[in-house]
Design a protein around this motif. Structure first.
Motif, PDB file in Angstrom:
ATOM      1  N   ARG A   2      28.128  35.009  32.965  1.00 51.44           N
ATOM      2  CA  ARG A   2      27.850  35.945  34.156  1.00 51.44           C
ATOM      3  C   ARG A   2      28.536  35.573  35.529  1.00 51.44           C
ATOM      4  O   ARG A   2      29.178  35.970  36.311  1.00 51.44           O
ATOM      5  CB  ARG A   2      26.518  36.461  34.251  1.00 51.44           C
ATOM      6  N   ARG A   3      28.032  34.283  35.714  1.00 54.23           N
ATOM      7  CA  ARG A   3      28.526  33.626  36.893  1.00 54.23           C
ATOM      8  C   ARG A   3      29.951  33.374  37.003  1.00 54.23           C
ATOM      9  O   ARG A   3      30.581  33.557  38.024  1.00 54.23           O
ATOM     10  CB  ARG A   3      27.962  32.056  36.897  1.00 54.23           C
ATOM     11  N   LEU A   5      32.259  35.341  35.713  1.00 52.67           N
ATOM     12  CA  LEU A   5      32.783  36.991  35.892  1.00 52.67           C
ATOM     13  C   LEU A   5      32.467  37.199  37.457  1.00 52.67           C
ATOM     14  O   LEU A   5      33.392  37.932  37.960  1.00 52.67           O
ATOM     15  CB  LEU A   5      32.275  37.793  35.042  1.00 52.67           C
ATOM     16  N   VAL A   6      31.484  36.821  37.918  1.00 51.18           N
ATOM     17  CA  VAL A   6      31.176  36.901  39.425  1.00 51.18           C
ATOM     18  C   VAL A   6      32.159  36.449  40.270  1.00 51.18           C
ATOM     19  O   VAL A   6      32.813  36.878  41.166  1.00 51.18           O
ATOM     20  CB  VAL A   6      29.801  36.596  39.854  1.00 51.18           C
ATOM     21  N   VAL A   8      35.312  35.264  39.331  1.00 55.13           N
ATOM     22  CA  VAL A   8      36.610  35.961  39.033  1.00 55.13           C
ATOM     23  C   VAL A   8      36.686  37.176  39.852  1.00 55.13           C
ATOM     24  O   VAL A   8      37.632  37.444  40.458  1.00 55.13           O
ATOM     25  CB  VAL A   8      36.763  36.352  37.450  1.00 55.13           C
ATOM     26  N   ALA A   9      35.564  38.120  39.869  1.00 56.68           N
ATOM     27  CA  ALA A   9      35.484  39.285  40.737  1.00 56.68           C
ATOM     28  C   ALA A   9      35.708  38.971  42.287  1.00 56.68           C
ATOM     29  O   ALA A   9      36.415  39.757  42.966  1.00 56.68           O
ATOM     30  CB  ALA A   9      34.235  40.061  40.525  1.00 56.68           C
ATOM     31  N   ALA A  10      35.161  37.748  42.525  1.00 52.97           N
ATOM     32  CA  ALA A  10      35.230  37.642  43.983  1.00 52.97           C
ATOM     33  C   ALA A  10      36.541  37.102  44.355  1.00 52.97           C
ATOM     34  O   ALA A  10      37.078  37.480  45.652  1.00 52.97           O
ATOM     35  CB  ALA A  10      34.208  36.351  44.361  1.00 52.97           C
ATOM     36  N   VAL A  12      39.256  38.226  42.813  1.00 54.72           N
ATOM     37  CA  VAL A  12      39.967  39.404  42.783  1.00 54.72           C
ATOM     38  C   VAL A  12      39.895  40.108  44.168  1.00 54.72           C
ATOM     39  O   VAL A  12      40.662  40.632  44.811  1.00 54.72           O
ATOM     40  CB  VAL A  12      39.857  40.066  41.580  1.00 54.72           C
ATOM     41  N   LEU A  13      38.625  40.215  44.721  1.00 54.68           N
ATOM     42  CA  LEU A  13      38.404  41.145  45.817  1.00 54.68           C
ATOM     43  C   LEU A  13      38.851  40.336  46.993  1.00 54.68           C
ATOM     44  O   LEU A  13      39.232  41.026  48.162  1.00 54.68           O
ATOM     45  CB  LEU A  13      36.769  41.142  45.993  1.00 54.68           C
ATOM     46  N   VAL A  16      42.419  41.433  47.737  1.00 54.73           N
ATOM     47  CA  VAL A  16      42.573  42.881  48.201  1.00 54.73           C
ATOM     48  C   VAL A  16      42.916  43.043  49.654  1.00 54.73           C
ATOM     49  O   VAL A  16      43.731  44.116  49.960  1.00 54.73           O
ATOM     50  CB  VAL A  16      41.303  43.780  47.742  1.00 54.73           C
ATOM     51  N   SER A  43      43.157  32.663  46.162  1.00 50.31           N
ATOM     52  CA  SER A  43      42.809  33.373  45.086  1.00 50.31           C
ATOM     53  C   SER A  43      43.065  33.348  44.002  1.00 50.31           C
ATOM     54  O   SER A  43      42.794  33.342  42.916  1.00 50.31           O
ATOM     55  CB  SER A  43      41.922  34.920  45.544  1.00 50.31           C
ATOM     56  N   LEU A  47      42.756  32.024  40.119  1.00 46.83           N
ATOM     57  CA  LEU A  47      42.734  32.897  38.925  1.00 46.83           C
ATOM     58  C   LEU A  47      43.783  32.291  37.862  1.00 46.83           C
ATOM     59  O   LEU A  47      43.556  32.247  36.994  1.00 46.83           O
ATOM     60  CB  LEU A  47      43.276  34.431  39.371  1.00 46.83           C
TER      61      LEU A  47
END
Length: 193
Positions: A2-3, A5-6, A8-10, A12-13, A16, A43, A47
């Motif tokens: 979960r950490r 994935l958080v 990776v999402a951060a 990606v964001l 943006v 970022s 990734l």
């Protein structure tokens, strides 16, 4: 998991805002654009490195290093290609000749003069000692890097770069890819079957 994935999402964001600036064509001034695009590049680097680590389970480490190196230098090569094309159109006295050389050598100077020493400093700061020990598995990478670096001196001594130089350097890169594809991990040939 979960950490991860958080994170990776951060990452990606974080990219943006730069993507939005580019797609909308908005102008936020040099400082705003530098900040947005700088964060997006960082970022993307995170990734890319996470993806490379994940790929090590399926592809040899040497192929991953070659792919990551190619992806990270492609934007710079695009700039160099533009300058080389403009220099070819304008002729030998064109300032674009100097721009292409400065772009290529400047990045290499930053890597060798700042990047590598910074890695050693980070290693030392984390308690790893005053030197970074390379394993035997790094011999192939270091050997090919040495050969390419020595050939670069040939280009400097000739005072020009030709299609033969391109062929030699491309052959070196191809030989490196061929040599490392069977390194620990799975080879590209086995992966494609």
């Amino acid at each position: 998991m979960r950490r991860f994935l958080v994170l990776v999402a951060a990452a990606v964001l974080a990219a943006v805002p730069a993507l939005a600036l580019r797609l909308m064509g908005a102008k936020v001034g040099p400082i705003g654009e530098t900040a947005a695009y700088g964060v997006a590049i960082l970022s993307a680097g995170f990734l890319l490195s996470w993806g490379a680590e994940a790929a090590e389970r399926h592809v040899s480490r040497g192929l991953i290093i070659a792919a990551v190196a190619l992806v990270t230098v492609l934007p710079e090569y695009a700039v160099d290609l533009y300058y080389a094309f403009q220099a070819g159109k304008a002729g030998p006295g064109s300032p674009y000749v100097h721009y292409a050389a400065a772009n290529m050598t400047g990045a290499n100077r930053l890597l060798v003069g700042l990047g590598w020493p910074l890695l050693v400093a980070v290693h030392w700061a984390r308690g790893g000692g005053r030197e970074v020990e390379l394993s035997r598995s790094n011999a192939v990478e270091v050997s090919f890097l040495l050969i390419a670096s020595l050939y670069a001196f040939v280009i400097v001594l000739k005072d020009n770069i030709t299609l033969l130089d391109f062929a030699v350097l491309a052959a070196l890169f191809g030989a490196y890819i061929w040599r490392v594809q069977g390194a620990p991990g799975r080879s590209l040939v086995r992966l494609l079957r």
